[in-house]
Design a protein around this motif. Structure first.
Motif, PDB file in Angstrom:
ATOM      1  N   SER A  12       0.993  -1.075   0.104  1.00  0.00           N
ATOM      2  CA  SER A  12      -0.062   0.104  -0.102  1.00  0.00           C
ATOM      3  C   SER A  12       0.895   1.116   0.013  1.00  0.00           C
ATOM      4  N   HIS A  13       1.850   1.321   0.919  1.00  0.00           N
ATOM      5  CA  HIS A  13       2.736   2.124   0.822  1.00  0.00           C
ATOM      6  C   HIS A  13       3.412   2.541  -0.523  1.00  0.00           C
ATOM      7  N   GLU A  14       3.911   1.533  -1.121  1.00  0.00           N
ATOM      8  CA  GLU A  14       4.598   1.546  -2.421  1.00  0.00           C
ATOM      9  C   GLU A  14       3.497   1.864  -3.917  1.00  0.00           C
ATOM     10  N   LEU A  43       0.561   6.551  -6.830  1.00  0.00           N
ATOM     11  CA  LEU A  43      -0.785   6.828  -6.965  1.00  0.00           C
ATOM     12  C   LEU A  43      -0.849   8.816  -6.937  1.00  0.00           C
ATOM     13  N   THR A  44      -0.155   8.995  -6.079  1.00  0.00           N
ATOM     14  CA  THR A  44      -0.091  10.348  -5.364  1.00  0.00           C
ATOM     15  C   THR A  44       0.324  11.127  -6.861  1.00  0.00           C
ATOM     16  N   ARG A  92     -10.611   6.728  -5.475  1.00  0.00           N
ATOM     17  CA  ARG A  92     -11.172   5.717  -4.947  1.00  0.00           C
ATOM     18  C   ARG A  92      -9.765   4.517  -4.520  1.00  0.00           C
ATOM     19  N   LEU A  93      -9.015   4.779  -5.421  1.00  0.00           N
ATOM     20  CA  LEU A  93      -7.710   3.681  -5.350  1.00  0.00           C
ATOM     21  C   LEU A  93      -7.109   4.148  -4.075  1.00  0.00           C
ATOM     22  N   MET A  94      -6.972   5.503  -3.998  1.00  0.00           N
ATOM     23  CA  MET A  94      -6.104   6.166  -2.909  1.00  0.00           C
ATOM     24  C   MET A  94      -6.699   5.790  -1.646  1.00  0.00           C
ATOM     25  N   ARG A  95      -8.445   6.027  -1.557  1.00  0.00           N
ATOM     26  CA  ARG A  95      -9.086   5.424  -0.259  1.00  0.00           C
ATOM     27  C   ARG A  95      -8.551   4.083  -0.051  1.00  0.00           C
TER      28      ARG A  95
END
Length: 961
Positions: free
Chosen positions: A835-837, A842-843, A875-878
């Motif tokens: 998730s961090h990767e 994504l950001t 959404r993917l970020m959430r």
């Protein structure tokens, strides 16, 4: 004339009593017998004695009686309690009892009776209920004499009978049945004497008319008993006409009747029973005592009750005589219960005190000395001197008379001797020395005089002795005196310079004189004039002031008796002693006298009985009041062996005499029988509620106790009837005890035994200390409580196994869950890292995308296409954020973020995120709301998660068309 006859009778009776060699012991109602009239006696196969009385049947086991009666409503009780006339133990062990109401068979297993009674409709039953006699002949046929005829028991059928001499109109009594050595059966009937011969052709009866005619002279007479001697003579007892002897060869009849003038005849014409003992003598029970006929001397002797003599026959009206397997003769009388004569009764002759010339002047005998012609001089404590004439069995008493200087100087006689000149010398307490003058029947006194050194040193004399050198020694309480009898002068001897009290004086076979004093044991050798002191290797064991007597055995050893310290054996050559005490087997450590018999046994009188000690075998046999002694406590220095070998011992209850070679031991060993069971102190009966005994305990081999039956007593007995009070017992519970318990009371008690199997072992010794060769055994099982049974233990194992399985299962599941948790942790850690990767690129994507959307606002077509991309990127970020939040929730750090918001708007945004997917799948996808704005408090992140999951699943399972 009548007075003269009475006098003659009394004199004859007295003489017969004095010559009576039989000593009786007694059993009566106080001992447990049901009634004093004993009419029949028998011994069963195991050895129990049975007594039929005028009321009740009694079973005797050497210690206790068990009684049987008719019990109403109990068909297994006796047919009658009244007049148990006849008892017989058959050769197969069956015990039959005859009563006036029928025949009874004793069942040992169930301890009850089977009845056989007359039934007029039963032609093979007993012919009459009045059972007169039961007899078993040499062919083992069983005959029953009844009030109407003779019955023969059918051996092939259970208690079926063949009848003889039965007459319903004129019943014929059969009183007696006997088979002689030729096989002829003799019957004593109400019609006289008959003989019966049985052969293959039938039965032939013969009526002895001559005998019956003479018998019929007496009114209401009948034959009471029949027996045979070893000389082909049949002896017939009658009720009124005396005793008859019928020669079986010549058929000559001799009648013996009572006569007051015939002292060698029978004592009564009323004969009840004739029994032959093992020695061949006939014992004849009569109305007036017992007559014993000796076939060798062909003479009668009479035994009758002697008033005042507890060892005589208890009562003269004798009904039953029986000799058991031990040789004891049991006598049943009408008012005197049971008397018995032991075959090996200890022949102690007792000399007791009496105010007349027929007894001693005192019970306390202090000294004994033999005179001429087996007469005795007997000193007493406080009642003077006695001269016993053995021929007349009478005494002359000599006592101190303060008014007669020629009388005995003191009634406290301490010592008596007869010197070489046959002069009698008497030593007294505080009366000095006395010489008896037979010509004047008086005494000459020698006493102490204060200023006369040639007089006796002290008037308190302790011992007198004349040695082999002719020296006369007088021991006093203050030294030893030598006495010149011809001159009447004394020489006061100092032993080692001391004037000690002299306890005893003795001369051994080597002519050494031994003197025991308060300070030591001294000796004088070879007619020397100076005493020497005896020393020992262990002088602390022997206290010299306790020496009470000295004797020498045939091997030359000296034996020293002491007061309170036992017996010492002196080894003259080794100057050493060995000690024997109560711990070794002596009845007491207080030794009063010692005599040796011809078999090298030492007879030791003590204050607790008379002991026979064999030094070679180191065996002890103690005699006490149970053996016929008048008392157990003997007196010091009061003993004598006369020239004939008769022993005399004096004590506090008179004097006894006996010949050691006449004392026989009881070597028979009878079995030990279990006789009773008690639970919590109460007797247990057969088939009782306790369920312990289903049969007589004498027949069972094992007993099983329940857990709650934890206090029980097993009773047993030794069937030795010779002095049974001296029987001793030992028992051991194998499996629980290692050592034997030695007791006088035959019972073994146990409490709180652990569950398990045990064996009770019992042995016993008879009156002479002979132990049984075989042990009696009783198996005992103690059941465990329910919680200690095998099935309880099995359930315990199952429960433990189940718990173990559950525990193992729990541990396995726990291990699996722990492993899964570890895996999940790794997964979460992996997703967190991913998730961090993902979050980083994504950001980076969302930033430019927002710039493109902002720049394309003027171009609706691009703005509309980029907006879903922007929404899905958000959404993917959430989602990535949720993964991180899930990690926080797993670690317990997740928190809800509730805030107010328009739920319609929030849902519309979710709707728009899936609009392109609906278009792509050609799904009619619409969003409707009743209102445009609904305010709620909710966690937007969680709500978004829920809605996205629902819609994702919905589109996932919706067909493309």
């Amino acid at each position: 004339m009548k007075l003269r006859l009475v006098f003659i009778f009394v004199f004859i009776s007295a003489v017969s009593f004095a010559q009576n060699p039989y000593v009786f012991k007694h059993l009566n109602v106080e001992d447990g017998l049901s009634q004093s009239s004993v009419l029949s006696i028998a011994q069963d196969a195991k050895g129990f004695m049975w007594f039929g009385t005028r009321f009740g049947l009694n079973k005797y086991d050497s210690k206790n009686f068990k009684t049987y009666f008719l019990e109403k409503g109990n068909p297994n009780s006796l047919t009658s309690s009244q007049y148990i006339n006849t008892i017989l133990c058959l050769k197969n062990g069956t015990l039959l009892i005859g009563t006036p109401a029928g025949l009874n068979k004793y069942n040992e297993t169930s301890d009850n009776f089977e009845r056989f009674q007359h039934n007029a409709n039963d032609i093979a039953g007993i012919s009459n209920n009045l059972i007169r006699h039961i007899y078993q002949d040499r062919q083992n046929r069983v005959w029953i004499g009844t009030g109407n005829g003779l019955n023969l028991l059918d051996p092939n059928k259970k208690y079926r009978f063949k009848h003889f001499l039965v007459n319903k109109v004129h019943p014929q009594d059969v009183y007696q049945i006997y088979q002689d050595h030729t096989g002829t059966i003799w019957l004593g009937t109400s019609k006289g004497l008959m003989s019966m011969l049985i052969n293959k052709g039938g039965t032939r009866f013969k009526h002895f008319k001559n005998f019956s005619d003479s018998l019929d002279v007496a009114v209401d007479n009948h034959i009471t008993s029949i027996a045979e001697d070893g000389n082909d003579n049949l002896w017939i007892g009658t009720k009124q006409t005396g005793l008859y002897k019928l020669n079986l060869i010549t058929h000559q009849i001799t009648n013996y009747t009572y006569s007051i003038l015939n002292t060698k005849g029978i004592s009564s014409n009323n004969i009840r029973k004739i029994t032959q003992d093992k020695a061949g003598k006939l014992w004849i029970a009569t109305l007036h005592g017992i007559n014993i006929y000796d076939p060798k001397s062909k003479s009668f002797s009479t035994i009758q009750n002697e008033p005042g003599n507890p060892s005589s026959l208890s009562q003269n009206s004798v009904y039953a005589i029986f000799q058991d397997r031990q040789g004891i003769v049991w006598v049943g009388s009408y008012f005197g219960a049971v008397s018995m004569v032991y075959p090996n009764y200890t022949p102690f002759n007792v000399y007791a005190s009496s105010n007349t010339s027929s007894g001693l002047s005192s019970q306390v005998v202090s000294s004994i000395m033999e005179g001429g012609n087996r007469n005795l001089w007997i000193g007493t404590e406080g009642e003077g001197l006695n001269y016993y004439n053995s021929k007349t069995n009478s005494y002359i008493h000599y006592k101190y008379d303060p008014n007669n200087r020629n009388s005995l100087s003191s009634n406290l006689v301490k010592a008596i001797i007869k010197d070489r000149q046959n002069r009698i010398w008497i030593g007294t307490h505080l009366g000095g020395l006395n010489e008896f003058k037979p010509e004047t029947n008086s005494f000459v006194r020698y006493t102490s005089h204060k200023n006369d050194t040639s007089s006796l040193g002290n008037d308190e004399i302790t011992s007198l002795f004349e040695d082999s050198y002719g020296r006369f020694w007088v021991g006093t309480n203050s030294g030893l005196n030598s006495f010149d009898a011809s001159a009447g002068k004394f020489i006061r001897n100092r032993i080692n310079g001391l004037e000690d009290a002299v306890n005893y004086i003795f001369e051994d076979s080597k002519r050494t004189l031994w003197v025991a004093t308060n300070t030591g044991l001294h000796y004088l050798k070879n007619n020397e004039s100076r005493f020497k002191r005896r020393t020992a290797d262990s002088p602390e064991k022997l206290k010299y002031n306790e020496i009470s007597c000295i004797t020498e055995d045939k091997l030359g050893f000296l034996w020293l008796g002491t007061a309170r310290n036992g017996l010492f054996k002196l080894y003259p050559d080794q100057h050493a002693y060995s000690q024997t005490t109560k711990l070794d087997g002596l009845p007491s450590n207080n030794i009063m006298g010692i005599l040796q018999d011809d078999s090298n046994n030492l007879w030791i009188s003590t204050d607790n009985g008379l002991c026979k000690y064999n030094p070679q075998q180191k065996t002890f046999k103690t005699y006490n009041t149970k053996d016929g002694l008048p008392g157990n406590e003997f007196n010091q220095k009061s003993f004598l062996r006369d020239r004939s070998g008769t022993f005399y011992f004096g004590g506090l209850s008179g004097m006894i005499s006996f010949r050691p070679d006449e004392i026989k031991e009881n070597t028979s060993t009878q079995p030990v029988i279990f006789t009773g069971l008690k639970l919590f102190g109460k007797p247990v009966s057969i088939n009782a509620n306790s369920n312990l005994l289903n049969a007589n305990i004498s027949t069972v081999k094992s007993i099983t106790f329940k857990p709650e039956q934890d206090v029980f007593t097993v009773e047993f007995t030794l069937l030795n009837f010779i002095k049974p009070e001296k029987n001793r017992y030992a028992y051991k519970l194998d499996g629980f005890e290692k050592n034997w318990n030695y007791v006088a009371n035959p019972a073994a008690s146990y409490t709180n035994l652990s569950p398990g199997h045990y064996t009770l072992l019992v042995k016993a010794s008879n009156n002479d200390g002979i132990w049984t060769k075989q042990l009696s055994r009783l198996n005992i099982e103690v059941l465990p409580p329910y919680y200690r049974t095998w099935w309880a233990y099995l359930s315990y194992v199952c429960i433990v196994a189940a718990i173990f399985i559950l525990l193992v299962r729990y541990l396995l599941i726990r291990a699996v869950l722990t492993r899964e948790k570890e895996i999940n942790e790794h997964k979460l850690e992996f997703f967190t890292n991913i998730s961090h990767e993902i979050r980083t690129p994504l950001t980076l994507i969302v930033g430019p995308l927002e710039t493109l959307i902002e720049k394309s606002q003027n171009e609706p077509q691009w703005s509309k296409a980029l907006q879903p991309i922007k929404n899905n990127a958000d959404r993917l970020m959430r989602l990535v954020t949720e993964l991180l939040d899930f990690r926080k929730a797993e670690s317990g750090k997740m928190q809800l973020h509730v805030s107010p918001g328009n739920v319609v708007k929030f849902c519309r945004e979710i709707f728009i995120a899936f609009q392109n997917m609906a278009i792509a799948k050609q799904i009619d996808y619409q969003f409707t709301a009743e209102r445009e704005e609904i305010e709620l408090y909710f966690d937007k992140v969680q709500m978004e998660k829920v809605l996205f999951n629902l819609l994702s699943n919905a589109f996932k399972f919706t067909p493309d068309k």
